[in-house]
Design a protein around this motif. Structure first.
Motif, short mmCIF file in Angstrom:
data_model
loop_
_atom_site.label_atom_id
_atom_site.label_comp_id
_atom_site.label_asym_id
_atom_site.label_seq_id
_atom_site.Cartn_x
_atom_site.Cartn_y
_atom_site.Cartn_z
N ARG A 70 22.53 -23.74 3.93
CA ARG A 70 22.85 -24.88 3.07
C ARG A 70 21.65 -25.80 2.98
O ARG A 70 20.92 -25.98 3.95
CB ARG A 70 24.05 -25.64 3.63
CG ARG A 70 25.33 -24.84 3.54
CD ARG A 70 26.47 -25.65 4.03
NE ARG A 70 26.55 -26.84 3.17
CZ ARG A 70 27.62 -27.58 3.03
NH1 ARG A 70 28.70 -27.28 3.69
NH2 ARG A 70 27.62 -28.62 2.25
N TYR A 71 21.46 -26.37 1.82
CA TYR A 71 20.34 -27.30 1.61
C TYR A 71 20.75 -28.36 0.61
O TYR A 71 21.75 -28.24 -0.08
CB TYR A 71 19.09 -26.57 1.14
CG TYR A 71 19.27 -25.82 -0.16
CD1 TYR A 71 19.07 -26.45 -1.38
CD2 TYR A 71 19.65 -24.48 -0.16
CE1 TYR A 71 19.23 -25.77 -2.57
CE2 TYR A 71 19.81 -23.79 -1.34
CZ TYR A 71 19.60 -24.43 -2.54
OH TYR A 71 19.77 -23.76 -3.72
N GLU A 72 19.94 -29.40 0.55
CA GLU A 72 20.16 -30.49 -0.40
C GLU A 72 18.91 -30.63 -1.26
O GLU A 72 17.80 -30.62 -0.74
CB GLU A 72 20.42 -31.80 0.36
CG GLU A 72 20.61 -32.98 -0.53
CD GLU A 72 20.73 -34.28 0.26
OE1 GLU A 72 20.86 -35.33 -0.39
OE2 GLU A 72 20.68 -34.25 1.50
N ARG A 73 19.09 -30.75 -2.56
CA ARG A 73 17.96 -30.97 -3.45
C ARG A 73 17.65 -32.46 -3.50
O ARG A 73 18.54 -33.27 -3.64
CB ARG A 73 18.28 -30.50 -4.86
CG ARG A 73 18.35 -29.03 -4.97
CD ARG A 73 18.61 -28.62 -6.38
NE ARG A 73 18.76 -27.17 -6.40
CZ ARG A 73 18.87 -26.46 -7.49
NH1 ARG A 73 18.85 -27.05 -8.65
NH2 ARG A 73 18.99 -25.17 -7.41
N ILE A 74 16.38 -32.78 -3.37
CA ILE A 74 15.95 -34.17 -3.47
C ILE A 74 14.75 -34.23 -4.40
O ILE A 74 13.92 -33.33 -4.42
CB ILE A 74 15.61 -34.77 -2.08
CG1 ILE A 74 14.56 -33.92 -1.36
CG2 ILE A 74 16.85 -34.89 -1.22
CD1 ILE A 74 14.07 -34.52 -0.07
N PRO A 75 14.63 -35.30 -5.20
CA PRO A 75 13.48 -35.40 -6.11
C PRO A 75 12.21 -35.78 -5.35
O PRO A 75 12.25 -36.50 -4.37
CB PRO A 75 13.90 -36.49 -7.09
CG PRO A 75 14.89 -37.31 -6.34
CD PRO A 75 15.59 -36.38 -5.39
N ARG A 76 11.09 -35.29 -5.82
CA ARG A 76 9.79 -35.64 -5.23
C ARG A 76 9.42 -37.07 -5.57
O ARG A 76 8.80 -37.75 -4.77
CB ARG A 76 8.68 -34.74 -5.78
CG ARG A 76 8.67 -33.38 -5.21
CD ARG A 76 7.48 -32.62 -5.77
NE ARG A 76 7.60 -31.22 -5.49
CZ ARG A 76 6.79 -30.55 -4.69
NH1 ARG A 76 5.81 -31.18 -4.11
NH2 ARG A 76 6.97 -29.29 -4.46
N THR A 77 9.74 -37.50 -6.77
CA THR A 77 9.37 -38.85 -7.20
C THR A 77 10.53 -39.79 -7.00
O THR A 77 11.69 -39.44 -7.27
CB THR A 77 8.97 -38.85 -8.69
OG1 THR A 77 10.02 -38.28 -9.45
CG2 THR A 77 7.71 -38.06 -8.92
N PRO A 78 10.27 -40.99 -6.51
CA PRO A 78 11.37 -41.94 -6.31
C PRO A 78 11.91 -42.43 -7.65
O PRO A 78 11.22 -42.40 -8.67
CB PRO A 78 10.72 -43.09 -5.54
CG PRO A 78 9.27 -42.97 -5.80
CD PRO A 78 8.99 -41.53 -6.08
#
Length: 89
Positions: A70-78
């Motif tokens: 399992r993983y969570e996607r997070i954006p590189r840019t705030p």
């Protein structure tokens, strides 16, 4: 005879214009939309990091998703409006 040739040329040009406007232009627009959607998906993927934990509970952040975990996607840019300051305590 010359007038008949001119009429046939005009009819041929009208048929070509009709084909271009009703068949070719919509096909090109659809291909352009598909290419734009693919580029947007690729841009979102390029801006994505993956946050996950291994079996020992260690946190990892990678640019490729882990396989079978399992993983969570997070954006590189705030997001806009978020201040990033490493000096705060």
């Amino acid at each position: 005879m010359k007038q008949l040739g001119m009429v046939l040329v005009a009819v041929a040009l009208a048929a070509a214009a009709w084909w271009w406007l009703t068949v070719e232009m919509p096909r090109r627009e659809q291909a352009h939309k598909a290419a734009a959607e693919a580029a947007a998906i690729q841009a979102r993927r390029a801006d994505t990091l993956y946050r996950w934990r291994d079996d020992a509970g260690n946190l990892h952040v990678t640019d490729q998703p882990p396989k079978g975990r399992r993983y969570e996607r997070i954006p590189r840019t705030p997001r806009d409006g978020i201040a990033v300051d490493g000096g705060k305590s």
